[in-house]
Design a protein around this motif. Structure first.
Motif, mmCIF file in Angstrom:
data_model
loop_
_atom_site.group_PDB
_atom_site.id
_atom_site.type_symbol
_atom_site.label_atom_id
_atom_site.label_comp_id
_atom_site.label_asym_id
_atom_site.label_seq_id
_atom_site.Cartn_x
_atom_site.Cartn_y
_atom_site.Cartn_z
ATOM 1 N N ALA A 65 -18.099 71.695 50.472
ATOM 2 C CA ALA A 65 -18.414 71.477 49.057
ATOM 3 C C ALA A 65 -19.849 71.866 48.728
ATOM 4 O O ALA A 65 -20.199 71.973 47.550
ATOM 5 C CB ALA A 65 -18.166 70.017 48.683
ATOM 6 N N GLN A 82 -14.150 76.402 47.424
ATOM 7 C CA GLN A 82 -13.031 76.504 48.355
ATOM 8 C C GLN A 82 -12.777 77.963 48.750
ATOM 9 O O GLN A 82 -12.425 78.261 49.899
ATOM 10 C CB GLN A 82 -11.766 75.923 47.711
ATOM 11 C CG GLN A 82 -10.532 75.912 48.598
ATOM 12 C CD GLN A 82 -10.573 74.834 49.649
ATOM 13 O OE1 GLN A 82 -11.131 73.768 49.406
ATOM 14 N NE2 GLN A 82 -9.994 75.082 50.802
ATOM 15 N N ASP A 89 -13.088 73.183 55.317
ATOM 16 C CA ASP A 89 -12.486 72.038 54.641
ATOM 17 C C ASP A 89 -11.453 71.382 55.544
ATOM 18 O O ASP A 89 -10.818 72.031 56.367
ATOM 19 C CB ASP A 89 -11.823 72.520 53.338
ATOM 20 C CG ASP A 89 -11.168 71.387 52.566
ATOM 21 O OD1 ASP A 89 -11.519 70.229 52.814
ATOM 22 O OD2 ASP A 89 -10.305 71.681 51.722
ATOM 23 N N ASN A 92 -13.147 66.190 56.872
ATOM 24 C CA ASN A 92 -13.897 65.109 56.228
ATOM 25 C C ASN A 92 -15.171 64.752 56.990
ATOM 26 O O ASN A 92 -15.538 63.580 57.111
ATOM 27 C CB ASN A 92 -13.031 63.860 56.054
ATOM 28 C CG ASN A 92 -13.568 62.946 54.959
ATOM 29 O OD1 ASN A 92 -14.262 63.385 54.047
ATOM 30 N ND2 ASN A 92 -13.243 61.665 55.034
ATOM 31 N N ARG A 109 -17.367 66.924 44.294
ATOM 32 C CA ARG A 109 -16.283 67.850 43.961
ATOM 33 C C ARG A 109 -14.995 67.055 43.753
ATOM 34 O O ARG A 109 -14.608 66.257 44.613
ATOM 35 C CB ARG A 109 -16.129 68.858 45.091
ATOM 36 C CG ARG A 109 -14.977 69.826 44.952
ATOM 37 C CD ARG A 109 -14.928 70.711 46.204
ATOM 38 N NE ARG A 109 -13.665 71.407 46.282
ATOM 39 C CZ ARG A 109 -13.411 72.566 45.693
ATOM 40 N NH1 ARG A 109 -14.358 73.154 44.989
ATOM 41 N NH2 ARG A 109 -12.228 73.136 45.808
ATOM 42 N N PRO A 111 -11.389 65.936 44.007
ATOM 43 C CA PRO A 111 -10.470 66.223 45.114
ATOM 44 C C PRO A 111 -9.303 67.139 44.754
ATOM 45 O O PRO A 111 -8.690 67.730 45.649
ATOM 46 C CB PRO A 111 -9.962 64.828 45.513
ATOM 47 C CG PRO A 111 -11.044 63.893 45.065
ATOM 48 C CD PRO A 111 -11.583 64.494 43.794
ATOM 49 N N GLY A 114 -11.324 70.519 41.841
ATOM 50 C CA GLY A 114 -12.451 71.240 42.408
ATOM 51 C C GLY A 114 -13.667 71.292 41.503
ATOM 52 O O GLY A 114 -14.710 71.834 41.886
ATOM 53 N N VAL A 241 -12.955 59.259 46.669
ATOM 54 C CA VAL A 241 -13.555 60.578 46.917
ATOM 55 C C VAL A 241 -13.910 60.708 48.399
ATOM 56 O O VAL A 241 -14.660 59.889 48.933
ATOM 57 C CB VAL A 241 -14.814 60.780 46.054
ATOM 58 C CG1 VAL A 241 -15.459 62.132 46.349
ATOM 59 C CG2 VAL A 241 -14.460 60.665 44.576
ATOM 60 N N ASN A 245 -16.511 65.728 50.143
ATOM 61 C CA ASN A 245 -16.557 66.230 48.768
ATOM 62 C C ASN A 245 -17.874 65.937 48.064
ATOM 63 O O ASN A 245 -18.101 66.404 46.952
ATOM 64 C CB ASN A 245 -15.402 65.647 47.946
ATOM 65 C CG ASN A 245 -14.088 66.343 48.242
ATOM 66 O OD1 ASN A 245 -13.714 66.504 49.395
ATOM 67 N ND2 ASN A 245 -13.385 66.757 47.207
#
Length: 277
Positions: A65, A82, A89, A92, A109, A111, A114, A241, A245
């Motif tokens: 992100a 992305q 990505d 996490n 960002r 989820p 975007g 979130v 992100n």
């Protein structure tokens, strides 16, 4: 050397200069700070429509992100983070990751869509969060609020989207004074900020949200005018979130304009320049 050769050489040098400048700007935006305009009133009065700030990307480390999105609807440009860094990505995690603190104002960002959102961090992983009569209940304890008068603004079209503010004393005609009740909310770690109230509505009373590991719960300061973690993603909200992100922390307003364009100098808010968040 002919004049034609000199001219062609000058054009090449100009193009190289532009390319280098764009590369430097891209690296700066990816690693250090990202510019962000406030498009909506969900964070009033902390942030107003038309505030311009730089987001500190070093605060929480880097993930997919962190790559910039380039979205220019008028030109049909929609290059998403992305698209550029999507290969990173999914796990996490973050590089040089730093944990955010409760009360931070964070750009993240969405989820699903975007798009970049900005809200205040309320719930950390493992927390239980609930809204009862417009107040946050955090892990079974009500977060205190102290009355602090009213937030007032002129009823006018705001920002490039020509948004109309919602008023507790409404309906208010154009040019009238729009009011919202203001309270000072203080989190358990001592962070205090103002929250606004417009009316009693369904989002003032919720069930209990248990924040999953590796996720965060966000609220807007303008509580009755914010699609945040109280709302499911398929209902326009952001839900929980993921850590990856997060884009960065908002620390200071650099510039502010209440008009549709920053070129309208008579709408500049000089009292908000370099204002701490």
């Amino acid at each position: 050397m002919t004049e034609k050769t000199k001219s062609e050489g000058g054009i090449v040098e100009t193009i190289k200069t532009i390319v280098y400048a764009l590369l430097i700007a891209g690296v700066f935006r990816t690693i250090f700070f990202q510019p962000f305009w406030i498009p909506s009133g969900s964070m009033k009065e902390t942030l107003l429509i038309g505030d311009f700030l730089f987001v500190n990307k070093m605060a929480y480390g880097y993930s997919y992100a962190s790559c910039p999105s380039v979205i220019i609807p008028r030109l049909g440009v929609d290059i998403d983070a992305q698209d550029i860094c999507g290969v990173f990505d999914g796990d996490n995690t973050r590089l040089f990751g730093g944990e955010p603190e409760r009360g931070d104002v964070i750009v993240f960002r969405h989820p699903v869509s975007g798009r970049d959102y900005i809200k205040r961090l309320i719930g950390l992983p493992g927390d239980k969060v609930q809204m009862v009569n417009g107040k946050v209940v955090l892990n079974g304890e009500t977060v205190p609020q102290e009355p602090d008068g009213a937030f007032r603004e002129v009823m006018a079209l705001q920002g490039g989207q020509s948004n109309r503010p919602r008023c507790e004393n409404g309906p208010v005609g154009m040019g009238g004074v729009c009011e919202k009740s203001r309270n000072i909310e203080t989190l358990p770690n001592g962070v205090s900020y103002s929250v606004l109230n417009i009316a009693q509505q369904q989002s003032d009373n919720t069930g209990i949200y248990t924040v999953p590991e590796g996720h965060y719960f966000f609220l807007g300061d303008n509580r009755d005018n914010s699609l945040d973690s109280r709302f499911a993603r398929n209902a326009g909200g952001v839900g929980f979130v993921p850590f990856e992100n997060l884009i960065g922390r908002a620390d200071r307003v650099m510039f502010s304009s209440s008009g549709k364009s920053m070129l309208f100098f008579w709408t500049w808010r000089s009292d908000r320049y370099f204002k701490a968040i």
